[in-house]
Design a protein around this motif. Structure first.
Motif, PDB file in Angstrom:
ATOM      1  N   LYS A  95       0.854  -1.188   0.000  1.00 48.39           N
ATOM      2  CA  LYS A  95       0.000   0.000   0.000  1.00 48.39           C
ATOM      3  C   LYS A  95       0.894   1.243   0.000  1.00 48.39           C
ATOM      4  O   LYS A  95       2.054   1.197   0.414  1.00 48.39           O
ATOM      5  N   GLU A  99      -0.283   6.708   2.533  1.00 53.21           N
ATOM      6  CA  GLU A  99      -1.551   6.371   3.199  1.00 53.21           C
ATOM      7  C   GLU A  99      -1.319   5.569   4.482  1.00 53.21           C
ATOM      8  O   GLU A  99      -1.989   5.779   5.491  1.00 53.21           O
ATOM      9  N   GLN A 103      -2.656   5.845   8.430  1.00 51.36           N
ATOM     10  CA  GLN A 103      -3.526   4.764   8.897  1.00 51.36           C
ATOM     11  C   GLN A 103      -3.014   4.193  10.231  1.00 51.36           C
ATOM     12  O   GLN A 103      -3.807   3.867  11.116  1.00 51.36           O
ATOM     13  N   ASN A 152      -5.542  -6.176   3.070  1.00 51.21           N
ATOM     14  CA  ASN A 152      -5.552  -4.818   2.494  1.00 51.21           C
ATOM     15  C   ASN A 152      -5.228  -3.726   3.505  1.00 51.21           C
ATOM     16  O   ASN A 152      -4.522  -2.773   3.171  1.00 51.21           O
ATOM     17  N   SER A 153      -5.726  -3.864   4.744  1.00 52.13           N
ATOM     18  CA  SER A 153      -5.373  -2.904   5.810  1.00 52.13           C
ATOM     19  C   SER A 153      -5.211  -3.711   7.091  1.00 52.13           C
ATOM     20  O   SER A 153      -6.059  -3.643   7.999  1.00 52.13           O
ATOM     21  N   ALA A 156      -5.211  -1.891  10.694  1.00 55.44           N
ATOM     22  CA  ALA A 156      -6.476  -1.189  10.943  1.00 55.44           C
ATOM     23  C   ALA A 156      -7.607  -2.186  11.161  1.00 55.44           C
ATOM     24  O   ALA A 156      -8.336  -2.106  12.153  1.00 55.44           O
ATOM     25  N   LEU A 157      -7.726  -3.140  10.265  1.00 53.48           N
ATOM     26  CA  LEU A 157      -8.900  -4.020  10.330  1.00 53.48           C
ATOM     27  C   LEU A 157      -8.817  -5.012  11.485  1.00 53.48           C
ATOM     28  O   LEU A 157      -9.840  -5.516  11.949  1.00 53.48           O
ATOM     29  N   TRP A 160      -9.887  -2.756  14.552  1.00 53.10           N
ATOM     30  CA  TRP A 160     -11.343  -2.545  14.606  1.00 53.10           C
ATOM     31  C   TRP A 160     -12.009  -3.646  15.449  1.00 53.10           C
ATOM     32  O   TRP A 160     -13.104  -3.455  15.961  1.00 53.10           O
ATOM     33  N   GLU A 250     -17.402  -8.494   8.162  1.00 56.31           N
ATOM     34  CA  GLU A 250     -17.293  -7.267   7.366  1.00 56.31           C
ATOM     35  C   GLU A 250     -16.760  -7.714   6.016  1.00 56.31           C
ATOM     36  O   GLU A 250     -15.596  -8.070   5.884  1.00 56.31           O
ATOM     37  N   THR A 283     -10.043  -2.137  -1.498  1.00 59.46           N
ATOM     38  CA  THR A 283     -10.748  -1.782  -0.271  1.00 59.46           C
ATOM     39  C   THR A 283     -12.187  -2.248  -0.391  1.00 59.46           C
ATOM     40  O   THR A 283     -12.784  -2.178  -1.475  1.00 59.46           O
ATOM     41  N   CYS A 284     -12.697  -2.724   0.743  1.00 58.72           N
ATOM     42  CA  CYS A 284     -14.068  -3.253   0.743  1.00 58.72           C
ATOM     43  C   CYS A 284     -15.069  -2.205   0.295  1.00 58.72           C
ATOM     44  O   CYS A 284     -16.107  -2.519  -0.246  1.00 58.72           O
ATOM     45  N   MET A 285     -14.747  -0.924   0.555  1.00 59.45           N
ATOM     46  CA  MET A 285     -15.739   0.132   0.283  1.00 59.45           C
ATOM     47  C   MET A 285     -15.516   0.817  -1.057  1.00 59.45           C
ATOM     48  O   MET A 285     -16.067   1.902  -1.300  1.00 59.45           O
ATOM     49  N   ARG A 443     -15.137   7.316   1.096  1.00 65.40           N
ATOM     50  CA  ARG A 443     -14.086   6.519   1.755  1.00 65.40           C
ATOM     51  C   ARG A 443     -13.627   7.107   3.091  1.00 65.40           C
ATOM     52  O   ARG A 443     -12.465   6.981   3.464  1.00 65.40           O
ATOM     53  N   THR A 445     -13.781   6.894   7.129  1.00 64.57           N
ATOM     54  CA  THR A 445     -14.164   6.009   8.234  1.00 64.57           C
ATOM     55  C   THR A 445     -13.665   6.635   9.536  1.00 64.57           C
ATOM     56  O   THR A 445     -12.771   7.489   9.504  1.00 64.57           O
ATOM     57  N   PHE A 451     -19.516   0.984  11.219  1.00 62.05           N
ATOM     58  CA  PHE A 451     -19.260   0.631   9.817  1.00 62.05           C
ATOM     59  C   PHE A 451     -19.624  -0.838   9.644  1.00 62.05           C
ATOM     60  O   PHE A 451     -19.245  -1.677  10.458  1.00 62.05           O
TER      61      PHE A 451
HETATM   62  C1  LIG Z   1     -12.857  -0.934   5.835  1.00 69.53           C
HETATM   63  N1  LIG Z   1     -11.957  -1.427   4.834  1.00 69.53           N
HETATM   64  C2  LIG Z   1     -12.243  -2.648   4.274  1.00 69.53           C
HETATM   65  O1  LIG Z   1     -11.530  -3.149   3.445  1.00 69.53           O
HETATM   66  C3  LIG Z   1     -10.951  -0.686   4.302  1.00 69.53           C
HETATM   67  C4  LIG Z   1     -10.113   0.226   4.793  1.00 69.53           C
HETATM   68  C5  LIG Z   1      -9.866   0.450   6.210  1.00 69.53           C
HETATM   69  C6  LIG Z   1      -9.795   1.867   6.692  1.00 69.53           C
HETATM   70  O2  LIG Z   1     -10.624   2.698   6.351  1.00 69.53           O
HETATM   71  O3  LIG Z   1      -8.858   2.138   7.478  1.00 69.53           O
HETATM   72  C7  LIG Z   1      -9.299   0.951   3.795  1.00 69.53           C
HETATM   73  O4  LIG Z   1      -9.790   1.231   2.711  1.00 69.53           O
HETATM   74  O5  LIG Z   1      -8.166   1.227   4.088  1.00 69.53           O
END
Ligand SMILES: CN(C=O)/C=C(\CC(=O)O)C(=O)O
Ligand SMILES: NC(=O)C1=CN([C@@H]2O[C@H](COP(=O)(O)OP(=O)(O)OC[C@H]3O[C@@H](n4cnc5c(N)ncnc54)[C@H](O)[C@@H]3O)[C@@H](O)[C@H]2O)C=CC1
Length: 492
Positions: A95, A99, A103, A152-153, A156-157, A160, A250, A283-285, A443, A445, A451
């Motif tokens: 990544k 960013e 994070q 992916n994160s 962070a994830l 959570w 999630e 990213t999931c979102m 995007r 959060t 969430f």
């Molecule tokens: C919530 N998420 C799922 O994949 C993705 C995130 C986490 C965040 O907002 O810290 C992301 O896009 O980095």
């Protein structure tokens, strides 16, 4: 090469398998660390350690305020180690450094938030409809929480789940993604340093079916919190079901980003870019379906292409890079397959649609930012999650058509609405079947707000006060205030 160990019961140990696997940098392809290949035997040890710790006075007799203090200490240690954690996470998942640094700082904020919440969420005195009784509810932790997290994160994830689970008084076994385990093992070192009693935090690495599933199935596992794909989530849900375990999922999305003709178009272009090309769409979102009102469709698309075609693509460790590599070889191949699928189904490639290799692209695990136009919502590319830098552009006439397209997918994680008209925005907010709606942004959060997904995007919520309740169960307590002289054979 760095060789990591598992963290079980407060001890760094080798896996029962005696086997390790390599983890490598998505950009260069270079293997840089060895990760323990955990098995069911390690899963058993970790859950049993978590269970012992849950019952031990060292953890169970701490007040909520004392648990909060431990979480606050961990938050402080994370703040002191932002660079180290960021470098490791960035190296492992590719990544953008630009960013990841923010994070990781945010991860510390999540621990601060739940540290504060630990002693502020409680039960109620109930205005009960019975005479001579005092009734109250108390909230109690569940036991051992298994957190299964993606690549992916990773920090962070996991946070959570970990921050609310520990704040609520549970213990945890973390199973990070096999692609990105190192940053979570580093986080465990900080939890150890913060002084959590042994067994409260455990990290077991390895593959989903080999160690993830045994963790889920273990009879002493009380709750499973999962982030990942909907297929993986469904398997975890099925494995948890026979034990009637609580589950938070999630999962993925196919989120609509809707731009109306009255929007600030320059801001909306930025929102479209952030939505699906940020994090290379991993990213999931991701705002992977861009819905454009027909009167602005052509002009908006032209401006979007102008911005995206000049993106700086390359080494994610460089602060100026805007689009980095795909985190795993499997994901890279999946994205290319899905691009082929889009072409087969008749969508038009307006930009990208291919891999990038050569100087500046490391081992060549890059997908060019891709824009499909002429997409119909029933095409596979519009219905299935890509999890990459690929956007489908769809045209709509009015609000009704936009909403019909937006909601016509199996997912419901998030949605964006771009308009200056408040009524139009709120009309959409009320009708979108999604767990998060962003109006004139995308995007975002925060630890302060829940969430999670509607439909196939998941179960339960992460973030905010709602999330700590996902790790608590309610006990109703009845206390007689006056001795009962009535007939004991009849219900009072
Ligand atoms: C919530 N998420 C799922 O994949 C993705 C995130 C986490 C965040 O907002 O810290 C992301 O896009 O980095
Ligand atoms: N919602 C999100 O944030 C994410 C969604 N995805 C989506 O999922 C797709 C597949 O990606 P994967 O890396 O394979 O994700 P995945 O969903 O398989 O992996 C997530 C985690 O689940 C574990 N896991 C997998 N199978 C398991 C099982 N049977 N029991 C217990 N644990 C298990 C993995 O080891 C990993 O820790 C991607 O293409 C993407 O569409 C992937 C990563 C994150």
């Amino acid at each position: 090469m760095e060789r990591y160990q598992l963290f079980i019961d407060g001890t760094w140990c080798d896996p029962a398998s005696g086997a390790w696997f390599e983890t490598s940098e998505p950009f260069s392809g270079e293997a840089w660390a060895l990760i323990p290949r955990g098995t069911a035997a390690d899963a058993d040890r970790a859950v049993e350690a978590g269970h012992r710790a849950f019952l031990s006075p060292e953890w169970s007799s701490l007040t909520a305020t004392q648990r909060g203090a431990l979480l606050r200490k961990l938050a402080g240690l994370i703040e002191e180690n932002v660079d180290l954690l960021g470098r490791i996470e960035q190296r492992d998942n590719g990544k953008l450094m630009a960013e990841v640094a923010g994070q990781v700082r945010n991860v510390a904020q999540w621990f601060h938030y739940y540290a504060g919440l630990a002693d502020k969420v409680g039960g109620d005195v109930v205005p009960i409809n019975k005479a001579d009784v005092f009734n109250y509810t108390k909230l109690e932790p569940l036991g051992v929480v298994v957190a299964i997290t993606p690549w992916n994160s990773p920090l962070a994830l996991t946070t959570w789940k970990m921050a609310p689970a520990l704040a609520a008084g549970n213990t945890i076994v973390i199973k990070p993604s096999e692609y990105t385990s190192a940053s979570l093992l580093e986080l465990a070192k900080l939890a150890e340093k913060a002084g959590f009693p042994k067994g409260v935090v455990n990290v077991v690495t390895g593959f989903g079916p080999e160690v993830g599933e045994p963790l889920v199935r273990h009879p002493l596992t009380a709750k499973v919190a999962f982030t990942g794909g909907d297929i993986g989530g469904q398997k975890v849900n099925e494995a948890a079901a026979p034990g009637l375990k609580k589950v938070t999922l999630e999962l993925g999305g196919k989120s609509p980003n809707i731009v109306f003709d009255d929007a600030d178009l320059e801001q909306a272009v930025k929102g479209a870019v952030a939505g699906v090309f940020g994090a290379s769409g991993q990213t999931c979102m991701a705002g992977s379906r861009l819905l454009l009102q027909e009167s602005i469709h052509d002009a908006f698309l032209a401006r979007l292409i102008e911005v995206v075609k000049d993106a700086k693509i390359g080494d994610p460790a460089l602060m100026e890079t805007q689009v980095g590599p795909i985190a795993t070889r499997a994901q890279f191949e999946k994205i290319l397959r899905m691009i082929d699928m889009g072409k087969e189904d008749g969508a038009t490639l307006a930009l990208g649609g291919h891999a990038l290799s050569g100087p500046g692209y490391g081992q060549g695990q890059f997908v060019a930012p891709t824009i499909f136009t002429g997409v119909r919502n029933d095409m596979r590319i519009a219905q299935q999650e890509v999890f990459g830098p690929v956007v489908c552009v769809l045209k709509f006439k009015d609000e009704d058509e936009a909403l019909a397209i937006a909601n016509d997918v199996p997912f419901g994680l998030a949605a964006g609405v771009w308009t200056k008209d408040l009524h139009r925005a709120l009309w959409c907010v009320d009708r979108l079947k999604a767990g998060t709606v962003w109006v004139n942004n995308y995007r975002s959060t925060s630890f302060a707000t829940p969430f999670g997904g509607y439909k196939r995007s998941g179960l339960g919520r992460e973030g905010g006060v709602e999330a700590i309740k996902e790790y608590l169960q309610t006990k109703s307590v009845w206390i007689t205030t006056k001795p009962d002289r009535s007939n004991p054979f009849i219900l009072g």
